[in-house]
Design a protein around this motif. Structure first.
Motif, PDB file in Angstrom:
ATOM      1  N   VAL A 176       0.832  -1.203   0.000  1.00 25.17           N
ATOM      2  CA  VAL A 176       0.000   0.000   0.000  1.00 25.17           C
ATOM      3  C   VAL A 176       0.872   1.262   0.000  1.00 25.17           C
ATOM      4  O   VAL A 176       0.594   2.228  -0.717  1.00 25.17           O
ATOM      5  CB  VAL A 176      -0.957  -0.012   1.208  1.00 25.17           C
ATOM      6  CG1 VAL A 176      -1.652   1.327   1.377  1.00 25.17           C
ATOM      7  CG2 VAL A 176      -1.994  -1.114   1.021  1.00 25.17           C
ATOM      8  N   ALA A 177       1.975   1.254   0.766  1.00 26.21           N
ATOM      9  CA  ALA A 177       2.844   2.432   0.821  1.00 26.21           C
ATOM     10  C   ALA A 177       3.495   2.688  -0.531  1.00 26.21           C
ATOM     11  O   ALA A 177       3.446   3.807  -1.059  1.00 26.21           O
ATOM     12  CB  ALA A 177       3.910   2.243   1.900  1.00 26.21           C
ATOM     13  N   GLY A 178       4.115   1.647  -1.110  1.00 26.49           N
ATOM     14  CA  GLY A 178       4.814   1.795  -2.385  1.00 26.49           C
ATOM     15  C   GLY A 178       3.874   2.273  -3.482  1.00 26.49           C
ATOM     16  O   GLY A 178       4.194   3.198  -4.233  1.00 26.49           O
ATOM     17  N   LEU A 179       2.695   1.666  -3.559  1.00 27.49           N
ATOM     18  CA  LEU A 179       1.734   2.019  -4.606  1.00 27.49           C
ATOM     19  C   LEU A 179       1.228   3.447  -4.426  1.00 27.49           C
ATOM     20  O   LEU A 179       1.087   4.200  -5.391  1.00 27.49           O
ATOM     21  CB  LEU A 179       0.550   1.035  -4.599  1.00 27.49           C
ATOM     22  CG  LEU A 179       0.881  -0.439  -4.921  1.00 27.49           C
ATOM     23  CD1 LEU A 179      -0.349  -1.323  -4.676  1.00 27.49           C
ATOM     24  CD2 LEU A 179       1.379  -0.605  -6.353  1.00 27.49           C
ATOM     25  N   SER A 180       0.935   3.829  -3.157  1.00 30.10           N
ATOM     26  CA  SER A 180       0.404   5.166  -2.906  1.00 30.10           C
ATOM     27  C   SER A 180       1.430   6.233  -3.272  1.00 30.10           C
ATOM     28  O   SER A 180       1.089   7.250  -3.888  1.00 30.10           O
ATOM     29  CB  SER A 180       0.032   5.343  -1.429  1.00 30.10           C
ATOM     30  OG  SER A 180      -0.860   4.341  -1.039  1.00 30.10           O
ATOM     31  N   ALA A 181       2.693   6.001  -2.897  1.00 37.24           N
ATOM     32  CA  ALA A 181       3.741   6.970  -3.227  1.00 37.24           C
ATOM     33  C   ALA A 181       3.906   7.051  -4.738  1.00 37.24           C
ATOM     34  O   ALA A 181       4.056   8.145  -5.309  1.00 37.24           O
ATOM     35  CB  ALA A 181       5.048   6.576  -2.554  1.00 37.24           C
TER      36      ALA A 181
END
Lengths: 378, 120, 341
Positions: free
Chosen positions: C11-16
Motif C-alpha cells: 500500500v505504501a509503495g503504490l500510494s507513493a
C-alpha cells in the motif's frame, strides 16, 4: 520469518498431521548426544524408590548395546536436593559439582550421563552460570583445588540418561522382545509421558525437543510401538517440587497437583505413564494410592491405578528383562495390567522374592486401590 | 450513647495520602524491575500455587504499591518459589528475585533462600 | 526525466508511486513477491468500515495506469550510493537501475506465532492467526479443522507484541482493532457463537475505533476479558483449553474454545536489515528503519536521496501508511527539485 510461511499454516484441512507441527519445534531443539563413552552419575534417591532402574540403564547400555559407561564409586550427591531446599549454599553445590567433573576428567571421560533430573538441571545451571560469569568459575576452581587438589575440567557434553536412551531408541527397538502394543487388540498402547521440570523448563535448549513439547520420552514411545497421549495438563508439575513436598504443611500442593494431572489425563484412558525424573514417577505412583484412600478415586480400569514406570523400566520391559528384576514389585500401583497388555511372561510367585530367593514380605493391601490384577496371581 | 438503629459508616477507601509506602520504596530500590508490571495477569494465570489458593502474584505487587502490607507475609507463605511467574512475564520482571527480596524485607527468614545470597 | 525506484509494491509503495507519477517522474517498483498489495492482499475486509481489502488495493493502484513499471518476484541484491548522487539498484534478474531517488517501502512481516510455543500454533488443530482467519473469511468459510462451525472463539491480543520474552517490546497498534473487527465478523457469521477477546490494554486510538469496540459489546455481545493467557492446550475433542486470569475480577479461570485466534504482531520485513546495511541506514532497537527525525522529517534518512514510507519505520494502520507514503512522495519531489537547481 516471512509472512508466506505463516499463511502456509494449512487451514484447508489437508495434510494436517499435528506431528508436523511438533517436528517443526523439535528441529529447533536438538542437542548433540554422543552414543558411547559416558561417565555415569547416579541419583541420591532413585536407588531407593525405583531400585533397579539405574542398574538396568547400565545393563542396557553395557550388555544389550555394548556401550562403554563408567561409574566411579567416589562420586557423591550433586547436592541439588539440599540446594533446592535451602540447606546447601550455592558455592558449596558448585564445588561439589566441580568435583564430579574433575572425577570424570581423571577417569578419561568427556561425556557425563546423569541419572537424576535435578542433577541434570543443576549441572546445566552451573555450566551456564560459569559461562556467563567466568569469575565465579575461577573462584570455584580455586575452592575445588584447595579442598581436593583437583583441577576443574568442564565436560564436553552433559546428557541426561533419558537423552541417551532416546538417542539409542532405534537400536533398542531392533532388539525389542515386546512392543508397546496391546496383544489382545493389536492397538498401540496409550502412554502418558511426564518430563521432569528441571529437564528443560529452565534451559529449553538443553532438552531434546525443548520445554513445551519435549520429545525425549515420546520419541521412545513412538519407536517402541506405543502411542503418546497429549492431555491438557501435560506440561504441569507432577507435584513433587521440593518446597511442596519437603515441608509437610505444603504437601497438599503436591497431591493436588498430581490429582489435577490425573483428572486431566483420565478421559484418554492411558495404559501407562513414563517419566524421566526421580520424583515424578514416585509421586505419580504413590499418590494414586493416597488419592484413592482420601477420596475413593482411582484412575485405571476396574478400580486399578495407571501403572507408572521409569523410562529404564519401560526400556527393560521392551527388551524382555524380567519385571521383578526390574523392580516393578516396589511400585505401589500395580504394573500387572500393563504387563498383561504387552503379553509379558512373568511368574507371580516370584514377585515378592528377592534376588537370593528369600521372601521380601508382601505389602498390606490398600483399602480402595486395587492391586495385582492378573487372574492367575490371586 | 444512643442507639438510633443505624450507625456512622467509616470510609472503605484506601487513603493513598496516608498509606505507609515504606515497603514500596524499599522494593523499588532493591529490585529494579519492581513497578514495571502492566497487570496482564499471566503470572497469576500460570501460578502453581494460585491454581489451588487465592495467591495472586499480580495483586501482591499492587498491594505493596498501595501500602496494604498487613497480610503480605501470610499471602507469601503460599508461594512455592517455582519461578513460573518469572518465566511467563512479558515485561521480564525478575519475580523470583522480587519474592526473595520481599521475604527479606518482611523479615520472613524461614522462607528466605539465603543460600544464593551474595555470590554474584 | 528523473527516475525513482520504490522497494515494495504494498500500500505504501503504490500510494507513493501514484503521486510521483502524477508529478511526472519515471517510477519503477521492485516487489519481492509475485503480487502487489503486500500484507493487505491476503486480507478480506478492513477496519473501520469493512471495505474489501482488494477494493482498497485497486483504489490505490488505479491512478498508476500503465505509467509505472512493477517488477515482481525480484529480490534486491545490491544498493549502492554512487558518486553522482544516484543510487544503483540491482536485483537478481534485472539490469542495474540508476535511481535519482530511492523510496524504501519494504513494509512488515507478521510475527511468527510459532515462537509463542505455549499457545500451540502449528501444533494444535484449532489455533490460528488473524491472517489465517482472514484467509477463511476470504474463502467464505470459517470452520474448525474438523469442518464444524465454531461455537466458541477466543482472540488473544498482543501475541509477539509488548513481550520482552520474544524481544518485541513495542505495541503493534493494529491488532486490537483487528481483533474487535474479526470478533464482530465472526458474530455476524455465527450470531449464537460465544466470542472472547483476551487483552492487556485495548488501544482504540482513532475516531471510529471506540465505536467498533462499543458495537462489539452492544450488537455482538463479545466478551472482553482483561488478561493474558499463560498457555493453551488441546482437549480430546480438539477444542483448546485456555488458562487466564480475569484481572479485573482477580479470578484465575480455565475455559475452552473451538477456535483460538492469535493476533500476531508486526515485525520489520525480513529484508529490512539487509537493505539498511547495504545503504547504511539506521535501524532502531526493534529492527524498524529510523528516519532522521520522527516529528518533522519522518520520511528522510541520513543518506541523501533515500526515503522511507509505511510500516518499514514502525507499525501503522492503512490510512496512516497512505498518508505517510504521500508525504514521502512530496519529500522526494522537493528533494529532486532542489537538486535540479
Amino acid at each position: 520469518m516471512g509472512h508466506e510461511k505463516i499463511m502456509g499454516h494449512d487451514i484447508d484441512n489437508t495434510g494436517t498431521n499435528p506431528l508436523t507441527g511438533r517436528r517443526r519445534v523439535w528441529k529447533e531443539y536438538q542437542k548433540v548426544i554422543p552414543s558411547d563413552k559416558y561417565f555415569y552419575v547416579r541419583s541420591c534417591i532413585r536407588q531407593n524408590i525405583f531400585p533397579a532402574s539405574e542398574v538396568h540403564f547400565l545393563k542396557i547400555m553395557r550388555e544389550a548395546l555394548g556401550k562403554d559407561v563408567y561409574e566411579n564409586p567416589h562420586h557423591t550427591t550433586c547436592s541439588g536436593i539440599g540446594y533446592h531446599s535451602d540447606v546447601v549454599p550455592l558455592e558449596t553445590s558448585m564445588t561439589i559439582v566441580a568435583r564430579q567433573f574433575a572425577l570424570m576428567a581423571e577417569a578419561g571421560y568427556e561425556n557425563l550421563a546423569v541419572s537424576c533430573i535435578t542433577s541434570f538441571g543443576l549441572y546445566t545451571e552451573f555450566l551456564e552460570t560459569w559461562q556467563h560469569f567466568p569469575h565465579i568459575r575461577e573462584r570455584i576452581a580455586e575452592k575445588l583445588y584447595r579442598a581436593t587438589g583437583r583441577e576443574l575440567v568442564l565436560p564436553k557434553c552433559v546428557a541426561h540418561a533419558s537423552d541417551i536412551i532416546y538417542a539409542l531408541r532405534d537400536e533398542i527397538s531392533q532388539k525389542a522382545k515386546y512392543r508397546l502394543v496391546n496383544k489382545n487388540t493389536g492397538e498401540p498402547l496409550r502412554i502418558v509421558e511426564h518430563i521432569g521440570c528441571h529437564y528443560a523448563k529452565m534451559f529449553p535448549s538443553k532438552g531434546v525437543g525443548g520445554a513445551e513439547y519435549p520429545c525425549v520420552l515420546s520419541g521412545m514411545v513412538d519407536a517402541w510401538g506405543g502411542q503418546i497421549v497429549d492431555y491438557p495438563e501435560r506440561r504441569q508439575c507432577c507435584g513433587f517440587g521440593f518446597r511442596q513436598y519437603l515441608v509437610q504443611a505444603n504437601r497438599g500442593y503436591s497431591i493436588s497437583n498430581t490429582k489435577k494431572k490425573f483428572d486431566s489425563m483420565e478421559p484418554y484412558h492411558p495404559d501407562a505413564i513414563i517419566a524421566n525424573c526421580p520424583g515424578c514417577p514416585y509421586f505419580m505412583d504413590r499418590w494414586q494410592y493416597v488419592i484413592a484412600e482420601m477420596e475413593g478415586k482411582t484412575y485405571g480400569e476396574n478400580g486399578f491405578g495407571i501403572p507408572v514406570l521409569t523410562y529404564e523400566e519401560l526400556a527393560g520391559l521392551v527388551l524382555g528383562y524380567d519385571p521383578w528384576d526390574l523392580g516393578l514389585q516396589v511400585h505401589q500401583t500395580s504394573v500387572e495390567p500393563l504387563l498383561d497388555k504387552m503379553g509379558i511372561e512373568y511368574d507371580p510367585s516370584q514377585k515378592y522374592k528377592g534376588l537370593d530367593g528369600k521372601d521380601l514380605g508382601r505389602p498390606e493391601e490398600p483399602r480402595v486401590l486395587k492391586t495385582e490384577l492378573c487372574p492367575h496371581c490371586l | 450513647m444512643i442507639d438510633f438503629g443505624y450507625g456512622i459508616t467509616r470510609s472503605n477507601r484506601l487513603n493513598l495520602d496516608e498509606a505507609d509506602l515504606t515497603l514500596a520504596r524499599k522494593m523499588a530500590r532493591r529490585e529494579k524491575s519492581f513497578g514495571t508490571c502492566i497487570g496482564c495477569g499471566t503470572c497469576t494465570a500460570g501460578c502453581t500455587a494460585g491454581h489451588f489458593t487465592a495467591y495472586n502474584p499480580r495483586k501482591i505487587q499492587l498491594m505493596i504499591l498501595n501500602g496494604q502490607t498487613e497480610n503480605l507475609k501470610e499471602d507469601l507463605e503460599k508461594c512455592m518459589l517455582c519461578g513460573r511467574c518469572q518465566m511467563l512475564c512479558p515485561r521480564g520482571i525478575s519475580l523470583r528475585s522480587l519474592w526473595s527480596k520481599l521475604y527479606r524485607a518482611l523479615d520472613a527468614p524461614h522462607k528466605t533462600p539465603s543460600v544464593t545470597r551474595d555470590i554474584f | 526525466m528523473k527516475n525513482i525506484v520504490i522497494i515494495g509494491a504494498g500500500v505504501a509503495g503504490l500510494s507513493a508511486a501514484s503521486i510521483l507519477k502524477e508529478k511526472g517522474y519515471d517510477v519503477t517498483i521492485i516487489e519481492k513477491k509475485a503480487y502487489d498489495g503486500g500484507n493487505v492482499a491476503s486480507w478480506d475486509r478492513l477496519f473501520p468500515d469493512s471495505r474489501r481489502a482488494s477494493r482498497l488495493i485497486d483504489d490505490v493502484k488505479r491512478p498508476l495506469g500503465d505509467g509505472v513499471t512493477i517488477h515482481y518476484d525480484q529480490s534486491i541484491t545490491s544498493l549502492v550510493k554512487m558518486k553522482d548522487g544516484r543510487i544503483g539498484v540491482k536485483t537478481d534478474s534485472l539490469e542495474t537501475i540508476h535511481a535519482d531517488a530511492l523510496l524504501v517501502a519494504s513494509g512488515f512481516s507478521l510475527f511468527d506465532a510459532h515462537l509463542k510455543e505455549e499457545y500451540g500454533y502449528g501444533i494444535y488443530d484449532n489455533v490460528y492467526t488473524q491472517a489465517d482467519l482472514e484467509s477463511m473469511f476470504n474463502a467464505g468459510k470459517v470452520l474448525t479443522r474438523s469442518g464444524d462451525a465454531p461455537r466458541r472463539i477466543g482472540f488473544v491480543h498482543c501475541v509477539g507484541s509488548r513481550d520482552e520474552k520474544v524481544g518485541n517490546r513495542y505495541c503493534s497498534k493494529v491488532c486490537c482493532v483487528t481483533a474487535v473487527k474479526q470478533a464482530s465478523e465472526i458474530k455476524q457469521l455465527y450470531p449464537d457463537a460465544q466470542v472472547y477477546c483476551f487483552y492487556m490494554d485495548l488501544r482504540m486510538f482513532e475516531l471510529p475505533y471506540e465505536d467498533m469496540y462499543f458495537n462489539a459489546q452492544k450488537l455482538y455481545g463479545v466478551r472482553f476479558i482483561r488478561g493474558r493467557l499463560c498457555e493453551a492446550a488441546e482437549k480430546m475433542d480438539k477444542s483448546v483449553v485456555l488458562k487466564v486470569e480475569d484481572t479485573l475480577a482477580g479470578q484465575t479461570m480455565n475455559l475452552s474454545v473451538d477456535m483460538l485466534v492469535l493476533m500476531a504482531g508486526m515485525r520489520p520485513a525480513s529484508d529490512t536489515t539487509r537493505i539498511a546495511t547495504m545503504l547504511g541506514l539506521h535501524c532502531g532497537k526493534e529492527g524498524f528503519l529510523t528516519p532522521v527525525d520522527t516529528f518533522s522529517r519522518g520520511n528522510e534518512t541520513e543518506v541523501d536521496g533515500v526515503f522511507l514510507a509505511g510500516t518499514c519505520t514502525g507499525p501503522k494502520t492503512i490510512p496512516q501508511t497512505i498518508a505517510d507514503a504521500r508525504s514521502a512522495a512530496i519529500c522526494i519531489d522537493e528533494y529532486l527539485k532542489k537538486r535540479k537547481k
